[in-house]
Design a protein around this motif. Structure first.
Motif, short mmCIF file in Angstrom:
data_model
loop_
_atom_site.label_atom_id
_atom_site.label_comp_id
_atom_site.label_asym_id
_atom_site.label_seq_id
_atom_site.Cartn_x
_atom_site.Cartn_y
_atom_site.Cartn_z
N ALA A 171 -8.32 -6.52 -4.80
CA ALA A 171 -6.88 -6.58 -5.03
C ALA A 171 -6.28 -5.17 -5.01
O ALA A 171 -5.26 -4.93 -4.38
CB ALA A 171 -6.59 -7.26 -6.37
N ARG A 172 -6.94 -4.24 -5.68
CA ARG A 172 -6.40 -2.88 -5.79
C ARG A 172 -6.46 -2.13 -4.47
O ARG A 172 -5.52 -1.42 -4.10
CB ARG A 172 -7.19 -2.08 -6.84
N TRP A 173 -7.56 -2.30 -3.74
CA TRP A 173 -7.80 -1.43 -2.59
C TRP A 173 -7.56 -2.10 -1.25
O TRP A 173 -7.31 -1.42 -0.26
CB TRP A 173 -9.23 -0.89 -2.63
N ARG A 174 -7.67 -3.43 -1.19
CA ARG A 174 -7.60 -4.08 0.11
C ARG A 174 -6.52 -5.15 0.19
O ARG A 174 -6.42 -5.86 1.20
CB ARG A 174 -8.97 -4.68 0.48
N GLY A 175 -5.74 -5.31 -0.88
CA GLY A 175 -4.66 -6.30 -0.86
C GLY A 175 -5.17 -7.73 -0.73
O GLY A 175 -4.41 -8.62 -0.36
N GLU A 291 -11.86 0.95 2.43
CA GLU A 291 -11.18 1.73 1.37
C GLU A 291 -10.93 3.15 1.84
O GLU A 291 -9.96 3.79 1.42
CB GLU A 291 -12.04 1.78 0.10
N PRO A 300 -3.74 -3.23 4.55
CA PRO A 300 -4.54 -4.25 3.85
C PRO A 300 -5.59 -4.84 4.79
O PRO A 300 -5.50 -4.71 6.01
CB PRO A 300 -3.51 -5.31 3.46
#
Lengths: 478, 478
Positions: A171-175, A291, A300
């Motif tokens: 969720a934080r890094w790849r949407g 990332e 994303p």
């Protein structure tokens, strides 16, 4: 008591001679190799159910025969071999025993970075970002995890805490919004592809693979017996109309096409997802280094835009942590999850629990985020060093392709033909510089030779020196 | 700087409102889950290229809306969800996509010890010998190994130091003379069998499996599409004349037949090796707990007597160390080694290097030998506790089969039928005692119901209490 080695007494003559004969036999057939330490006399006595004195007598005899030597404080060591090892009739060559084995033997060589480099400077792709603090942090995390991790068989799908941590990371890094139930922990992208091949493909089924491509992925699919179509890529990513409609699986690297380093454009992503939905194809998204990268704005993952649940999203800690870690994850379409979990279970019963718990701790406590940010800052420095070095020393000789990849640059050699490029590599090697051609990654050879210039494994200073050497070699070649 | 999460500003209105909207969106679609921590204002400011003050204003707004709360010293945490998560159209059920997937879905359930037991006392097979010092030693070994292990891709065959250590271990404990070149490090016996199936068998090829059998092995072969013949075993091991001559692979557990616990007799071993040589069959020797056992005299591995190089010898550290370790090894016939190495490489690029280095250190420095000796002494105590407990509380009700297995005993229930045995399990569960029938491990049901009584996971005192409970249940059932 159970013997330390398979020693048996022949029950003939004095016990100490029986013991000596048994030890000689063990030395003769290699069970006690030269240089190896003999079990203590106490151990041997217990094992053979004889007195310790009997053992000491036997050892004294062997010492007289120069078969063992004493190392003060360390005990007795095998010094020689009394006779030639017992001959096992070793089987000769064996024909391939299965269609899979036959395909294995037909595979070509691979270019895989492994082991220490022979060169002073090696612009090798796949080298990890050397990071001593990371090794220490990883060791500490493992030690902590070992103390509290359940030693029983863990669930083959992966430890819940790691699957949850992975969802937060995605969720934080790849949407990507994923539920821990949809995540399967694997030993890396390679295993994810092997599982996908078995779960999704019969031998002979069509698969689309980008060209250029990652060799180990191509070979895994070849070995499985897939009918592979190499699909052209351009500066926007895979050329979707070239994907055969009968392809059951489409293997892509949207974040940074490997090795060209191109990021798949939004329109291509939309077209690819439409194609998959329309033709019932599955998309294997290899997001190993998603990332990382130096793009202005983060892109994303393809999975984030997957409205029809056709994308198998695969990430790995090989690039973000280090390659020999062998830990990664896959986000499975709902309808395939149980198959993937079962296939993983039958293949290896799941990944090592301690490493999973350690990785979960690093991710959930933010240490992994901090490590990623530091890595990206360092990689940017190294990239700048490479680009400025090329501009200073190789201007006109090397055309740098526009890429967003984080660990390598593609440098085309417009003034050289294949033979000239070959001579360049030889000349570079003579100067202690390791260069690597990009051609092995292409099915359809590119119009010009090119170099895959990996910079993650060298410091900015080393990179400056390496580009200087490269410039000298290029001028000589010209 | 690369964002911690995929936040994008919509460029409409004041910056602080744009930031607040971006954060609300992240909470809405689950990228910022309730309870999760917001990145620091400094981080967000850097990520979004706005002033820190702008971020603080946005956060203040969200706090007013009760979407985030401050935890003093810890930062801001997501308190609520402003809207329902974005709907991904999750795919429904999917038909099996390959013949392999179809076979996967047709597999029956497995009885595999996993996770904590619900019972006060559980006579479950497969529980590791609980050993806190071992966990500490393993953690320390991992930490040390992490500091000096090469972070690059290691050779898929396994670290040389571990393959050497395994050869020494095999010579000392199993009477097997192997060369490190013939050893492949795998993640356990399960992976060894999966590799053997792919390298040695096409779908439809004949395989002989002992009855009773280890379920996960049987299922791995079923999933591969092997044509399985269950071959009867008796008190001497597998009944060799019953093995179909067309069997390409013969799966055996010579050290302790699982789950009957019988050790294969010398004559049966000779007959099996003759059969394999005569019919060109391969023998898969699952030697997972070959080091353990309470037999008077140690029995070398089948591989030690293999003069025709037909035996694939497989060992694992799952039983001798602990199941969630996922590390083992195979000794390959010379003609198959390269196939196995290549198959392992394509499956997962090799086992984690740090764990391999740690295990190599434990074995080569003697710590593993000492651990094995301690384990065997402890297992003997537990076995004695079980047998004396059965004699005291269950005499006449339970017939203990003669076994050499180290971690379990087979107890037949001559006075009960299947229904009675079922009632026994229910009654036991009600008393907090976990019992497990042996029938699931048989293809041809045994004449009487029986219990697979695992004792490795319980202390002698617990075992005494467990057998007392078992006695009460049996008397009630009678």
């Amino acid at each position: 008591m159970r013997p330390t080695m398979q020693l048996t007494l022949d029950a003939s003559g004095p016990l100490n001679e029986q013991v000596a004969r048994a030890l000689r036999a063990a030395m003769a057939d290699g069970r006690l190799a030269p240089g190896s330490r003999l079990p203590s006399s106490r151990t041997l006595a217990a094992d053979l159910a004889v007195s310790r004195n009997t053992v000491l007598l036997a050892c004294e005899q062997l010492r007289v025969e120069r078969l063992v030597v004493t190392r003060p404080g360390a005990g007795l060591f095998v010094a020689g071999v009394p006779a030639r090892p017992a001959a096992r009739r070793r089987g000769g060559p064996v024909a391939p025993q299965s269609a899979y084995a036959a395909r294995l033997r037909a595979l070509g060589p691979v270019t895989l970075a492994a082991g220490p480099t022979p060169h002073r400077y090696d612009l090798q792709y796949g080298e990890p970002l050397l990071n001593p603090p990371l090794a220490a942090a990883w060791g500490a995390a493992l030690a902590t995890a070992a103390a509290h991790t359940d030693t029983r068989y863990a669930h083959a799908q992966g430890l819940p805490e790691l699957r949850e941590a992975v969802c937060g990371h995605l969720a934080r890094w790849r949407g990507v919004v994923a539920h821990p139930d949809d995540v399967v922990i694997v030993s890396g992208a390679q295993q994810a592809l092997a599982l996908a091949a078995r779960v999704l493909l019969d031998a002979g089924d069509g698969v689309a693979v980008e060209d250029p491509h990652y060799q180990m992925a191509h070979q895994a699919l070849e070995a499985h017996g897939a009918r592979i179509t190499s699909v052209r890529t351009d500066t926007l990513g895979i050329v979707v109309p070239d994907i055969p409609v009968e392809s059951r699986l489409i293997h892509v690297t949207p974040a940074h096409q490997f090795p060209s380093g191109v990021t798949m454009s939004p329109s291509r992503r939309a077209a690819l997802l439409r194609h998959a939905a329309a033709h019932g194809a599955w998309v294997f998204e290899d997001d190993c280094d998603g990332e990382l990268g130096h793009g202005e704005r983060p892109v994303p993952a393809l999975r984030a835009a997957d409205r029809h649940d056709r994308v198998v999203h695969v990430g790995s800690f090989s690039k973000t942590m280090f390659p020999s870690l062998r830990l990664g994850y896959m986000v499975c379409p709902a309808g395939l999850r149980r198959d993937f979990v079962r296939a993983k279970q039958l293949d290896d019963l799941g990944c090592p629990a301690v490493a999973q718990a350690a990785m979960a701790a690093l991710v959930s406590r933010g240490a992994f985020d901090r490590h990623l940010r530091k890595s990206m800052a360092e990689l940017r420095k190294r990239r700048v060093a490479l680009l400025s070095g090329l501009a200073r020393h190789a201007a006109g000789h090397v055309q740098v392709a526009a890429t967003t990849a984080a660990m390598h640059v593609v440098g085309w050699l417009p003034h050289l033909d294949a033979a000239g490029a070959g001579r360049l590599l030889v000349a570079a090697r003579a100067r202690g510089l390791g260069l690597h051609l990009i051609s092995p990654y292409y099915r359809t050879p590119p119009s010009h030779p090119g170099l895959l210039l990996g910079y993650a494994g060298l410091s900015p200073v080393q990179i400056a020196a390496a580009t200087d050497l490269l410039g000298q070699c290029l001028r000589d070649a010209a």
